[in-house]
Design an enzyme around this catalytic site. Structure first.
Site, PDB file in Angstrom:
ATOM      1  N   ARG A  43     -84.581 -28.368  23.701  1.00 53.66           N
ATOM      2  CA  ARG A  43     -84.888 -29.771  23.410  1.00 53.66           C
ATOM      3  C   ARG A  43     -83.846 -30.390  22.479  1.00 53.66           C
ATOM      4  NH1 ARG A  43     -85.383 -33.258  19.259  1.00 53.66           N
ATOM      5  NH2 ARG A  43     -86.405 -31.633  18.042  1.00 53.66           N
ATOM      6  N   ASP A  44     -83.792 -29.922  21.245  1.00 54.10           N
ATOM      7  CA  ASP A  44     -82.895 -30.526  20.271  1.00 54.10           C
ATOM      8  C   ASP A  44     -81.434 -30.271  20.624  1.00 54.10           C
ATOM      9  OD1 ASP A  44     -82.190 -31.932  18.038  1.00 54.10           O
ATOM     10  OD2 ASP A  44     -82.709 -30.385  16.602  1.00 54.10           O
ATOM     11  N   HIS A  93     -85.996 -26.494   9.271  1.00 56.50           N
ATOM     12  CA  HIS A  93     -85.113 -26.793  10.395  1.00 56.50           C
ATOM     13  C   HIS A  93     -83.811 -27.314   9.820  1.00 56.50           C
ATOM     14  CE1 HIS A  93     -84.412 -28.943  14.453  1.00 56.50           C
ATOM     15  NE2 HIS A  93     -83.459 -29.399  13.661  1.00 56.50           N
ATOM     16  N   HIS A 148     -79.511 -28.063  10.060  1.00 57.35           N
ATOM     17  CA  HIS A 148     -78.276 -28.255  10.809  1.00 57.35           C
ATOM     18  C   HIS A 148     -77.135 -27.696   9.966  1.00 57.35           C
ATOM     19  CE1 HIS A 148     -79.595 -31.251  14.067  1.00 57.35           C
ATOM     20  NE2 HIS A 148     -80.679 -30.789  13.480  1.00 57.35           N
ATOM     21  N   CYS A 197     -78.259 -34.741  15.885  1.00 54.75           N
ATOM     22  CA  CYS A 197     -78.976 -36.004  16.040  1.00 54.75           C
ATOM     23  C   CYS A 197     -77.996 -37.145  16.334  1.00 54.75           C
ATOM     24  CB  CYS A 197     -79.765 -36.322  14.772  1.00 54.75           C
ATOM     25  SG  CYS A 197     -80.585 -37.924  14.805  1.00 54.75           S
ATOM     26  N   ASN A 201     -77.576 -27.449  15.288  1.00 55.01           N
ATOM     27  CA  ASN A 201     -78.533 -26.717  14.474  1.00 55.01           C
ATOM     28  C   ASN A 201     -77.932 -25.391  14.027  1.00 55.01           C
ATOM     29  OD1 ASN A 201     -79.895 -28.401  16.603  1.00 55.01           O
ATOM     30  ND2 ASN A 201     -81.670 -27.921  15.379  1.00 55.01           N
TER      31      ASN A 201
END
Length: 321
Positions: free
Chosen positions: A21-22, A213, A215, A246, A255
């Site tokens: 997803r990310d 979470h 990055h 993002c 990430n």
């Protein structure tokens, strides 16, 4: 040989791979559905216990997530993995529930300006939407988790007061959402900020089950994860091969890398239940499928005790040894 955990650290953590997803939502080119399915099934086979597999958003907003239902329908769920999906609103939540997700993830930014840029509404409107989705989840028997983006800093406002993190976490908890992720959307986290925010949530929102979470925008993602371990955090989100970033965070990179995190944890005696060699293979296949060099380090170097034949290594004279 079984490793003994570092003193004062947990002996086991749960890794949530958010790469499907990310990692892929902002990929600059269309990612074929079969590539996503192969990635997800590979991660499941490697023993990753939880995956954020897709996002039920409007296709025009995030074209690479347009096949969310198709991806969900094709995943090999025989190994008991937990499959979650990001949902921005009630319409997305209804689609996610119909597709059979194990849990839904709602999200908003701690900073007002980033929330406006990311989802085109105020933080208060996003909190109201999260409460509505939490009620839908309760009625359908589907757990709802809450993510707090820009929890360590905002590209538009700079520092985000820890009080804003507490405010959002309390609002989540009031809606019945107690699994909460602090998202380092912009790569602005530092070990000091991790310590501060984890301790404030433990004090002010004691029912919150916090995940982290990160990055790796400024190269300290694993250092921040280490700081989280010191605070007793046992859930971490990461992305296979380090993909992600993002689109509303200028300069943001991917990430923290799942293989790199698993390597650090296992070498510290902190068990994940994940087969590192199999995870590396997934990262390498993903890199080949996407056709671009990806930032993961362990996928290039291999585990610490990887051995080479003498004929594989160049000597100081430039010839092979």
């Amino acid at each position: 040989m079984t490793q003994v955990p570092l003193e004062g650290f947990p002996d086991r953590v749960r890794i949530v791979d958010v790469g499907p997803r990310d990692g892929l939502q902002a990929w600059p080119e269309p990612v074929p559905t079969d590539v996503k399915i192969e990635m997800i099934n590979g991660l499941i086979a490697a023993g990753v216990p939880q995956l954020e597999v897709t996002s039920f958003v409007a296709p025009r907003a995030v074209p690479n997530m347009a096949d969310a239902a198709e991806v969900m329908a094709a995943i090999d769920r025989s190994r008991g993995v937990e499959l979650t999906a990001l949902v921005p609103n009630a319409r997305g939540a209804a689609r996610a529930i119909q597709s059979g997700v194990d849990a839904m993830v709602v999200f908003l930014s701690a900073s007002q300006s980033h929330n406006q840029a990311n989802v085109n509404c105020s933080r208060e409107v996003s909190l109201a939407a999260a409460a509505e989705i939490a009620k839908m989840g309760q009625d359908a028997g589907v757990p709802v988790y809450g993510a707090i983006a820009t929890a360590f800093g905002c590209p538009f406002e700079g520092d985000v007061p820890v009080e804003d993190i507490v405010l959002v976490a309390k609002a989540y908890a009031d809606s019945g959402i107690t699994k909460i992720t602090l998202g380092d959307t912009t790569g602005m986290a530092t070990p000091r900020l991790v310590q501060e925010r984890c301790r404030r949530l433990a004090s002010d929102v004691p029912d919150a089950d916090v995940a982290l979470h990160f990055h790796n925008t400024r190269g300290v993602g694993l250092a921040c994860a280490y700081a989280g371990l010191q605070e007793g955090i046992t859930r971490f989100e990461a992305s296979v091969a380090g993909i992600g970033g993002c689109p509303f965070a200028p300069g943001a990179t991917g990430n923290i890398c799942s293989e790199d995190l698993v390597y650090m944890l296992e070498e510290s005696g902190i068990h994940t239940g994940i087969d590192l060699d199999a995870l590396i293979a997934v990262a390498q296949r993903t890199e080949a499928a996407l056709g671009q060099k990806l930032p993961g380090q362990v996928m290039k170097a291999g585990p610490r005790l990887r051995k080479y034949g003498r004929d594989e290594v160049r000597s100081s004279s430039g010839s092979r040894a």
